[in-house]
Scaffold this motif. Structure first.
Motif, PDB file in Angstrom:
ATOM      1  N   PRO A 263      48.157  -7.897 -44.954  1.00  0.00           N
ATOM      2  CA  PRO A 263      48.653  -9.169 -44.436  1.00  0.00           C
ATOM      3  C   PRO A 263      47.951 -10.348 -45.099  1.00  0.00           C
ATOM      4  O   PRO A 263      46.773 -10.281 -45.439  1.00  0.00           O
ATOM      5  N   SER A 264      48.697 -11.411 -45.295  1.00  0.00           N
ATOM      6  CA  SER A 264      48.158 -12.652 -45.840  1.00  0.00           C
ATOM      7  C   SER A 264      48.902 -13.808 -45.194  1.00  0.00           C
ATOM      8  O   SER A 264      50.090 -13.707 -44.909  1.00  0.00           O
ATOM      9  N   GLY A 265      48.194 -14.890 -44.962  1.00  0.00           N
ATOM     10  CA  GLY A 265      48.814 -16.072 -44.392  1.00  0.00           C
ATOM     11  C   GLY A 265      47.981 -16.629 -43.256  1.00  0.00           C
ATOM     12  O   GLY A 265      46.881 -16.155 -42.962  1.00  0.00           O
ATOM     13  N   THR A 266      48.510 -17.663 -42.616  1.00  0.00           N
ATOM     14  CA  THR A 266      47.860 -18.291 -41.469  1.00  0.00           C
ATOM     15  C   THR A 266      48.726 -18.045 -40.252  1.00  0.00           C
ATOM     16  O   THR A 266      49.941 -18.261 -40.297  1.00  0.00           O
TER      17      THR A 266
ATOM     18  N   LEU B 110      46.138 -12.063 -34.610  1.00  0.00           N
ATOM     19  CA  LEU B 110      45.994 -10.852 -35.421  1.00  0.00           C
ATOM     20  C   LEU B 110      47.162  -9.909 -35.212  1.00  0.00           C
ATOM     21  O   LEU B 110      47.641  -9.272 -36.163  1.00  0.00           O
ATOM     22  N   ASP B 111      47.659  -9.829 -33.979  1.00  0.00           N
ATOM     23  CA  ASP B 111      48.840  -9.000 -33.703  1.00  0.00           C
ATOM     24  C   ASP B 111      50.056  -9.542 -34.446  1.00  0.00           C
ATOM     25  O   ASP B 111      50.840  -8.774 -35.008  1.00  0.00           O
ATOM     26  N   ALA B 112      50.207 -10.863 -34.461  1.00  0.00           N
ATOM     27  CA  ALA B 112      51.337 -11.482 -35.181  1.00  0.00           C
ATOM     28  C   ALA B 112      51.259 -11.182 -36.681  1.00  0.00           C
ATOM     29  O   ALA B 112      52.275 -11.011 -37.340  1.00  0.00           O
TER      30      ALA B 112
ATOM     31  N   GLN C  12      35.343  -8.981 -38.681  1.00  0.00           N
ATOM     32  CA  GLN C  12      36.717  -8.823 -39.165  1.00  0.00           C
ATOM     33  C   GLN C  12      37.647  -8.319 -38.058  1.00  0.00           C
ATOM     34  O   GLN C  12      38.573  -7.549 -38.297  1.00  0.00           O
ATOM     35  N   SER C  13      37.377  -8.765 -36.832  1.00  0.00           N
ATOM     36  CA  SER C  13      38.224  -8.405 -35.696  1.00  0.00           C
ATOM     37  C   SER C  13      37.887  -9.318 -34.526  1.00  0.00           C
ATOM     38  O   SER C  13      36.973 -10.139 -34.610  1.00  0.00           O
ATOM     39  N   ALA C  14      38.603  -9.128 -33.438  1.00  0.00           N
ATOM     40  CA  ALA C  14      38.333  -9.875 -32.211  1.00  0.00           C
ATOM     41  C   ALA C  14      37.336  -9.134 -31.328  1.00  0.00           C
ATOM     42  O   ALA C  14      37.059  -9.562 -30.217  1.00  0.00           O
TER      43      ALA C  14
ATOM     44  N   SER D 245      48.326 -17.401 -29.380  1.00  0.00           N
ATOM     45  CA  SER D 245      48.948 -18.026 -28.220  1.00  0.00           C
ATOM     46  C   SER D 245      47.965 -18.980 -27.553  1.00  0.00           C
ATOM     47  O   SER D 245      46.753 -18.894 -27.740  1.00  0.00           O
ATOM     48  N   VAL D 246      48.504 -19.921 -26.779  1.00  0.00           N
ATOM     49  CA  VAL D 246      47.668 -20.811 -25.982  1.00  0.00           C
ATOM     50  C   VAL D 246      47.250 -20.026 -24.748  1.00  0.00           C
ATOM     51  O   VAL D 246      48.089 -19.486 -24.028  1.00  0.00           O
TER      52      VAL D 246
END
Length: 122
Positions: free
Chosen positions: A31-34, A117-119, A92-94, A38-39
């Motif tokens: 995966p790559s990107g920003t 991260l799920d998205a 590298q994780s939550a 969620s709020v």
């Protein structure tokens, strides 16, 4: 009188189904990107983070919103955010430890991060 055995030399016939050589499954692209999380609404206000991933590595975590209910809440969030960012980049994780004294900020931050991260399918 001897009997001669006749061999019916049946030649091997090629299989009707083509023989496929085993192939490795194509690995999914890193995966790559920003990605925005969620709020998350906490007792002291909303928290939202954004994560930037490059080639399967978390390269940045940005707090878009931090708890803001009163001056003390803002102070706690402003102290906790850089610690959480550093811990997330290292892990590298939550999956990081709570920041002492910033339980609500930490919970909201990590929940929003996990949604990002799920998205990203990270």
């Amino acid at each position: 009188m001897g009997t001669a055995a006749t061999a019916t030399g049946a030649a091997a016939t090629p299989s009707a189904a083509p023989s496929a050589a085993p192939t490795a499954a194509a690995a999914p692209a890193a995966p790559s990107g920003t990605f925005d999380g969620s709020v998350v609404h906490t007792r002291f206000g909303p928290v939202q983070v954004s994560v930037t991933i490059a080639n399967g590595t978390i390269t940045e975590v940005t707090a878009l919103q931090l708890t803001n209910d009163g001056g003390r809440s803002v102070m706690i969030s402003n102290q906790a955010a850089p610690i959480l960012r550093s811990e997330v980049l290292a892990a590298q994780s939550a999956q990081v430890q709570n920041v002492s004294g910033a339980t609500y900020t930490t919970g909201g931050y990590l929940t929003s991060l996990q949604a990002a991260l799920d998205a990203a399918q990270f």
